[in-house]
Structure formats: structure tokens, C-alpha cells
Design a protein around this motif. Structure first.
Motif, mmCIF file in Angstrom:
data_model
loop_
_atom_site.group_PDB
_atom_site.id
_atom_site.type_symbol
_atom_site.label_atom_id
_atom_site.label_comp_id
_atom_site.label_asym_id
_atom_site.label_seq_id
_atom_site.Cartn_x
_atom_site.Cartn_y
_atom_site.Cartn_z
ATOM 1 N N THR A 156 1.022 -1.213 -0.214
ATOM 2 C CA THR A 156 0.104 -0.126 -0.119
ATOM 3 C C THR A 156 1.146 1.388 -0.188
ATOM 4 N N VAL A 157 1.917 2.003 1.143
ATOM 5 C CA VAL A 157 2.750 2.650 1.189
ATOM 6 C C VAL A 157 3.167 2.972 -0.089
ATOM 7 N N PHE A 158 4.061 1.519 -0.834
ATOM 8 C CA PHE A 158 5.080 2.045 -1.972
ATOM 9 C C PHE A 158 4.151 1.276 -3.983
ATOM 10 N N TYR A 159 3.386 1.391 -3.698
ATOM 11 C CA TYR A 159 2.476 0.519 -4.615
ATOM 12 C C TYR A 159 1.034 1.473 -4.407
ATOM 13 N N ASN A 160 0.096 1.131 -4.119
ATOM 14 C CA ASN A 160 -1.249 1.009 -4.154
ATOM 15 C C ASN A 160 -0.893 3.079 -4.826
ATOM 16 N N LEU A 161 -0.843 3.566 -3.448
ATOM 17 C CA LEU A 161 -0.767 4.722 -3.363
ATOM 18 C C LEU A 161 -1.037 5.519 -4.829
ATOM 19 N N ARG A 162 -0.763 4.971 -6.157
ATOM 20 C CA ARG A 162 -0.397 5.895 -6.856
ATOM 21 C C ARG A 162 -1.915 6.016 -7.316
ATOM 22 N N ARG A 163 -2.670 5.331 -7.624
ATOM 23 C CA ARG A 163 -4.078 5.213 -7.765
ATOM 24 C C ARG A 163 -4.880 6.726 -7.733
ATOM 25 N N ASN A 164 -4.250 6.889 -6.436
ATOM 26 C CA ASN A 164 -4.813 8.069 -5.844
ATOM 27 C C ASN A 164 -4.634 9.108 -4.987
ATOM 28 N N ILE A 165 -3.356 9.033 -4.918
ATOM 29 C CA ILE A 165 -2.748 10.332 -3.815
ATOM 30 C C ILE A 165 -2.762 11.537 -4.271
ATOM 31 N N VAL A 166 -3.102 12.015 -5.631
ATOM 32 C CA VAL A 166 -3.497 13.260 -6.204
ATOM 33 C C VAL A 166 -4.748 13.360 -5.853
ATOM 34 N N GLY A 167 -5.852 12.904 -5.783
ATOM 35 C CA GLY A 167 -7.050 13.038 -5.461
ATOM 36 C C GLY A 167 -8.438 12.316 -6.322
ATOM 37 N N THR A 168 -9.134 12.836 -5.735
ATOM 38 C CA THR A 168 -10.328 11.388 -6.494
ATOM 39 C C THR A 168 -10.889 11.892 -8.002
ATOM 40 N N HIS A 169 -10.320 12.754 -8.664
ATOM 41 C CA HIS A 169 -11.398 14.335 -9.136
ATOM 42 C C HIS A 169 -10.572 13.740 -10.570
ATOM 43 N N LYS A 170 -9.055 13.263 -10.425
ATOM 44 C CA LYS A 170 -8.358 12.890 -11.963
ATOM 45 C C LYS A 170 -7.732 11.441 -11.406
ATOM 46 N N ILE A 171 -6.969 10.913 -12.339
ATOM 47 C CA ILE A 171 -6.134 9.753 -12.704
ATOM 48 C C ILE A 171 -5.797 9.660 -12.958
ATOM 49 N N ALA A 172 -4.014 9.470 -11.875
ATOM 50 C CA ALA A 172 -3.204 9.468 -12.687
ATOM 51 C C ALA A 172 -3.236 8.602 -14.178
ATOM 52 N N THR A 173 -1.864 8.606 -14.981
ATOM 53 C CA THR A 173 -1.601 8.471 -16.441
ATOM 54 C C THR A 173 -0.315 7.559 -15.573
ATOM 55 N N SER A 174 -0.082 6.490 -16.224
ATOM 56 C CA SER A 174 1.810 6.019 -15.755
ATOM 57 C C SER A 174 2.490 6.956 -15.113
ATOM 58 N N THR A 175 2.620 8.053 -16.298
ATOM 59 C CA THR A 175 3.985 8.625 -16.391
ATOM 60 C C THR A 175 3.276 9.427 -14.984
ATOM 61 N N GLU A 176 2.397 9.956 -15.171
ATOM 62 C CA GLU A 176 2.126 10.998 -13.215
ATOM 63 C C GLU A 176 2.217 10.235 -12.439
ATOM 64 N N SER A 177 1.800 8.727 -12.563
ATOM 65 C CA SER A 177 2.450 7.645 -11.041
ATOM 66 C C SER A 177 3.919 7.555 -10.972
ATOM 67 N N SER A 178 4.513 7.478 -12.081
ATOM 68 C CA SER A 178 5.839 7.734 -11.779
ATOM 69 C C SER A 178 6.345 9.241 -11.136
ATOM 70 N N LYS A 179 5.751 9.657 -11.132
ATOM 71 C CA LYS A 179 6.355 11.624 -11.138
ATOM 72 C C LYS A 179 5.460 11.216 -9.539
ATOM 73 N N GLN A 204 -7.811 3.244 3.965
ATOM 74 C CA GLN A 204 -7.024 3.322 5.066
ATOM 75 C C GLN A 204 -5.927 4.628 5.491
ATOM 76 N N VAL A 205 -5.204 4.629 4.589
ATOM 77 C CA VAL A 205 -3.762 4.778 5.216
ATOM 78 C C VAL A 205 -4.295 6.107 4.054
ATOM 79 N N LEU A 206 -3.959 6.328 2.827
ATOM 80 C CA LEU A 206 -4.704 7.978 2.524
ATOM 81 C C LEU A 206 -5.317 8.436 2.956
ATOM 82 N N SER A 207 -6.954 8.139 3.912
ATOM 83 C CA SER A 207 -7.729 8.550 4.706
ATOM 84 C C SER A 207 -6.585 9.373 5.741
ATOM 85 N N ILE A 208 -6.244 8.311 6.522
ATOM 86 C CA ILE A 208 -5.193 8.268 6.976
ATOM 87 C C ILE A 208 -4.887 9.632 7.165
ATOM 88 N N VAL A 209 -3.986 9.620 5.913
ATOM 89 C CA VAL A 209 -2.711 11.146 5.960
ATOM 90 C C VAL A 209 -3.623 12.225 5.584
#
Length: 270
Positions: free
Chosen positions: A36-59, A130-135
Motif C-alpha cells: 500500500t505505502v509503496f505501490y497502491n497509493l499511486r492510483r489516488n494520492i493526487v485526488g479523486t477527481h483525476k486518475i493519474a496516467t502511468s507517467t504521472e504515477s511515476s512522478k 485507509q492509509v491515504l484517509s489517515i494522511v
């Protein structure tokens, strides 16, 4: 007690017959926390209104191998001074606020607080949610000048896997049944000054404030600049996420043991 703007205005094992199931559960949940900490959060760390592309996830998370190696080598080993020396100044100010608000394992009287409570999947989502919610709750607490406390029992007690690090989020506090839907993206942030403490409503899912929307709040931006905001390219939402995580958590020995196994099996070990 109020934070000033100059600082921040702001186990028991089951029966022998089920012990194998219990150990399997620990392994699965420990692995989930790490991933979770090192992989899964890429899908929504920036926000629920934008799905990151693979390039953006890498950034967002950077090189996976570097990120995992760094975190596993520093999370429970670095001294407080060395870790906190890399934090944004407003994170350090919040740590100090949190520390002086607690005495003898209890929240001091009249200190405003919020509680992130997790007791079921419908409310909390999966481990990454859960982890993202806590942050997000961490920065919301900073935004509203409150102490963040965590009461997470689903799918297992959080302290079995993640222990308090620089802030004691597990201290005793006045009981409250008050719950406020503060993460509803349609509702402006409110300090709720008339309420001493309350439970934070659902943090994950559609229509919730994202991490970026909390950090981009005008009040937060003013706070950052007052205390010492790294401008331009020096400010990073991913770094803000990792600093919040490191402020809140250090891995339990169960997770570290599993992490070592993963490092060796994946070729990350030196």
C-alpha cells in the motif's frame, strides 16, 4: 489550547487449531501495508477527481525500487533529529503542537481534537484507502488546529502493524459520539470551534476531499508561506504524503520481518 499562526494556527493469539490462519492473516495484512505505502497509493494520492496516467504515477511516487529501499532502511532506524530535519517546517510545528498537547498518555483538557475511526470496510475501504484517509486526516487536523487521534480496528488493530512514531495518536481522549462529514468536497472546511472533539466522517471515495485539495486550501497555503513554504518545484504532494506517513507511523516488527523477506526475494537486499 490553541495553535498560533506563527507556529500553526491552526494481541492475543487464537486457539491452536486456528493459529495457522492467524499467522496467514498477519502475513497477508503485513504485505498489504507494505505494498500500500509503496505501490497502491499511486492510483489516488493526487485526488479523486483525476486518475493519474502511468507517467504521472511515476512522478508521484518516483522509482519504486529506490522508494522501497529508502523507506525500509530508514523508517525504524533513523534518529528523530535526522528524520525531522528533512520535514517541511509546518510538519515539524505540528509535531511540536501534538507533543505539548499530551501528558502521561492522555490528551490534555480542553485541547481540540479529531478522531479517524475505522471499524468496517464500508466506511474505511481497503488498506490503501485507509492509509491515504489517515494522511488526509493528518493535514485536515493541521488545517483546523486540532490533534489527530486514530482508532482503527479494521481489518485488525492498526498498532499490530503500524506504531506511533513522532505523534502519539493512540492516547486516551474524552469519549465523543459526535461525527462530522468534514471530508465532503462540497462542504467548505470548518474549524467547528464550538466542538471540542469529533469523529471524522468517511474520508475515501467519490465526492471526498483529495489530498491535493486539502493542501491547496487557501488557509493552508497561507500557513505554509507564514511558517516557511518551499516554493515552486521544491513543494511536492508525494513528499507531503511520505512526511505525514513518517510522522504518524513506524513499522511494527511483524511488518519489518515481512519486509526483509520481500527485500531478499525481490533482489532489493544489498
Amino acid at each position: 489550547m490553541e495553535m498560533k499562526l506563527s507556529s500553526i494556527d491552526m494481541k492475543s493469539a487464537p486457539s491452536h487449531a486456528s493459529s495457522n490462519v492467524f499467522r496467514k492473516g498477519i502475513t497477508i495484512f503485513s504485505t498489504s501495508i507494505i505494498l500500500t505505502v509503496f505501490y497502491n497509493l499511486r492510483r489516488n494520492i493526487v485526488g479523486t477527481h483525476k486518475i493519474a496516467t502511468s507517467t504521472e504515477s511515476s512522478k508521484i511516487l518516483g522509482n519504486e525500487r529506490t522508494t522501497i529501499s529508502r523507506a525500509l532502511s530508514t523508517n525504524n532506524l533513523s534518529s528523530e533529529n535526522s528524520q525531522r530535519g528533512s520535514f517541511y517546517p509546518w510538519v515539524n510545528d505540528y509535531i511540536d503542537f501534538h507533543k505539548i498537547s499530551i501528558k502521561d498518555g492522555k490528551l490534555k483538557a480542553d485541547v481540540p481534537y479529531v478522531v479517524y475511526k475505522c471499524s468496517d470496510k464500508e466506511t474505511c475501504g481497503d488498506v490503501s484507502d485507509q492509509v491515504l484517509s489517515i494522511v488526509k486526516a493528518f493535514y485536515f487536523a493541521m488545517r483546523t488546529g486540532r490533534i489527530l487521534l486514530i482508532d482503527s480496528q479494521f481489518p485488525a488493530e492498526l498498532k499490530n502493524y503500524l506504531n506511533p512514531n513522532f505523534v502519539q495518536w493512540d492516547v486516551e481522549f474524552p469519549p465523543t459520539n459526535e461525527s462530522i462529514d468534514v471530508m465532503n468536497a462540497e462542504i467548505p472546511f470548518d474549524r467547528s470551534d464550538g466542538i471540542l472533539g469529533y469523529l471524522i466522517g468517511r474520508c475515501n471515495g467519490h465526492g471526498r476531499h483529495s489530498l491535493s485539495s486539502i493542501l491547496s486550501d487557501p488557509y493552508m497555503q497561507g500557513l505554509f508561506q507564514t511558517i516557511g513554504h518551499p516554493h515552486g518545484k521544491d513543494f511536492s504532494i508525494p513528499i507531503a504524503f511520505h512526511q505525514a506517513f513518517e510522522t504518524l507511523f513506524k513499522f511494527d516488527s511483524t511488518v519489518l520481518s515481512r519486509a526483509e523477506e520481500m527485500k531478499h526475494s525481490s533482489g532489493l537486499a544489498l
